[in-house]
Design an enzyme around this catalytic site. Sequence first.
Site, PDB file in Angstrom:
ATOM      1  N   HIS A  17      34.966  -4.450   1.383  1.00  0.00           N
ATOM      2  CA  HIS A  17      35.600  -3.654   2.446  1.00  0.00           C
ATOM      3  C   HIS A  17      34.545  -3.176   3.443  1.00  0.00           C
ATOM      4  CE1 HIS A  17      38.721  -2.453  -0.804  1.00  0.00           C
ATOM      5  NE2 HIS A  17      39.356  -3.240   0.044  1.00  0.00           N
ATOM      6  N   LYS A  41      53.377   3.761  -5.847  1.00  0.00           N
ATOM      7  CA  LYS A  41      52.235   3.079  -6.469  1.00  0.00           C
ATOM      8  C   LYS A  41      51.367   4.077  -7.226  1.00  0.00           C
ATOM      9  CE  LYS A  41      48.755  -0.259  -5.112  1.00  0.00           C
ATOM     10  NZ  LYS A  41      48.099  -0.969  -4.039  1.00  0.00           N
ATOM     11  N   ARG A  90      39.581 -13.435   2.229  1.00  0.00           N
ATOM     12  CA  ARG A  90      38.613 -13.921   1.248  1.00  0.00           C
ATOM     13  C   ARG A  90      38.760 -15.412   0.993  1.00  0.00           C
ATOM     14  NH1 ARG A  90      40.312  -9.276  -2.818  1.00  0.00           N
ATOM     15  NH2 ARG A  90      42.222 -10.086  -1.936  1.00  0.00           N
ATOM     16  N   SER A 128      39.339  -4.488  -5.305  1.00  0.00           N
ATOM     17  CA  SER A 128      39.354  -3.170  -5.955  1.00  0.00           C
ATOM     18  C   SER A 128      39.860  -3.307  -7.382  1.00  0.00           C
ATOM     19  CB  SER A 128      40.262  -2.208  -5.185  1.00  0.00           C
ATOM     20  OG  SER A 128      39.748  -1.987  -3.905  1.00  0.00           O
TER      21      SER A 128
HETATM   22  O1  PNS Z   1      44.572  -2.763   0.112  1.00  0.00           O
HETATM   23  P1  PNS Z   1      45.978  -3.315   0.098  1.00  0.00           P
HETATM   24  O2  PNS Z   1      46.821  -2.590  -0.921  1.00  0.00           O
HETATM   25  O3  PNS Z   1      45.986  -4.803  -0.079  1.00  0.00           O
HETATM   26  O4  PNS Z   1      46.587  -3.016   1.561  1.00  0.00           O
HETATM   27  C1  PNS Z   1      47.892  -3.381   1.896  1.00  0.00           C
HETATM   28  C2  PNS Z   1      48.348  -2.688   3.187  1.00  0.00           C
HETATM   29  C3  PNS Z   1      48.144  -1.198   3.095  1.00  0.00           C
HETATM   30  C4  PNS Z   1      47.567  -3.230   4.344  1.00  0.00           C
HETATM   31  C5  PNS Z   1      49.857  -3.022   3.379  1.00  0.00           C
HETATM   32  O5  PNS Z   1      50.526  -2.841   2.181  1.00  0.00           O
HETATM   33  C6  PNS Z   1      50.520  -2.161   4.447  1.00  0.00           C
HETATM   34  O6  PNS Z   1      50.263  -2.302   5.611  1.00  0.00           O
HETATM   35  N1  PNS Z   1      51.408  -1.252   3.991  1.00  0.00           N
HETATM   36  C7  PNS Z   1      52.102  -0.310   4.836  1.00  0.00           C
HETATM   37  C8  PNS Z   1      53.594  -0.533   4.808  1.00  0.00           C
HETATM   38  C9  PNS Z   1      54.001  -1.524   5.862  1.00  0.00           C
HETATM   39  O7  PNS Z   1      53.768  -1.363   7.042  1.00  0.00           O
HETATM   40  N2  PNS Z   1      54.649  -2.613   5.397  1.00  0.00           N
HETATM   41  C10 PNS Z   1      55.086  -3.690   6.242  1.00  0.00           C
HETATM   42  C11 PNS Z   1      53.937  -4.652   6.491  1.00  0.00           C
HETATM   43  S1  PNS Z   1      54.578  -6.193   6.789  1.00  0.00           S
END
Ligand code: PNS
Length: 161
Positions: A17, A41, A90, A128
């Site tokens: 990150h 979560k 990645r 993570s």
């Molecule tokens: O570190 P992560 O858990 O892979 O991050 C995922 C994240 C936070 C980028 C994604 O889950 C997100 O943007 N969530 C917010 C909810 C949202 O906007 N959902 C619609 C996206 S298509």
Amino acid sequence: MSIAIYPGSFDPITNGHLDIIERGSKIFDELIVAVLQNPSKKYLFTMEERIEMIKDAVKHLPNVEVDYFNGLLVDFARKRNAKIVIKGLRAVSDFEYELQMALMNKKLYKDLETVFIMTSTKYSFLSSSIVREVASFGGCVKDLVPPVVEEKLRQKFALKN
Ligand code: PNS
């Protein structure tokens, strides 16, 4: 002025990150690291802990700010007047889900662009969840996470050197 958002769970932040944050901060005027709080979560670290670790890890980067959000990323982007989202890629396996999210976010907010930054090869295996797993069994995560995170993991689990 270009304002970019780098969203994620950061449970915890890794050197992968951090690599994306450092490189993103050179491309955009301002970079907001946006920590997601998803009520459904279960996280290893609280929001306060995740934010505190990120703030420590990015303190050498003057144009990087740490904030949090819940709900939709597009709503947070509108609120913060940001039109760019950065994501790290990645491997090809990341691409399918990231493309889906990028297209959905674009559908919800047509001015929002997702910019992908390729992860450095040395961090291509890092996540993570793998850090949490290794640390939970006492494995060494040095060089994979910022020192502040290693210390926090040490407090949570009994880490070997
Ligand atoms: O570190 P992560 O858990 O892979 O991050 C995922 C994240 C936070 C980028 C994604 O889950 C997100 O943007 N969530 C917010 C909810 C949202 O906007 N959902 C619609 C996206 S298509």
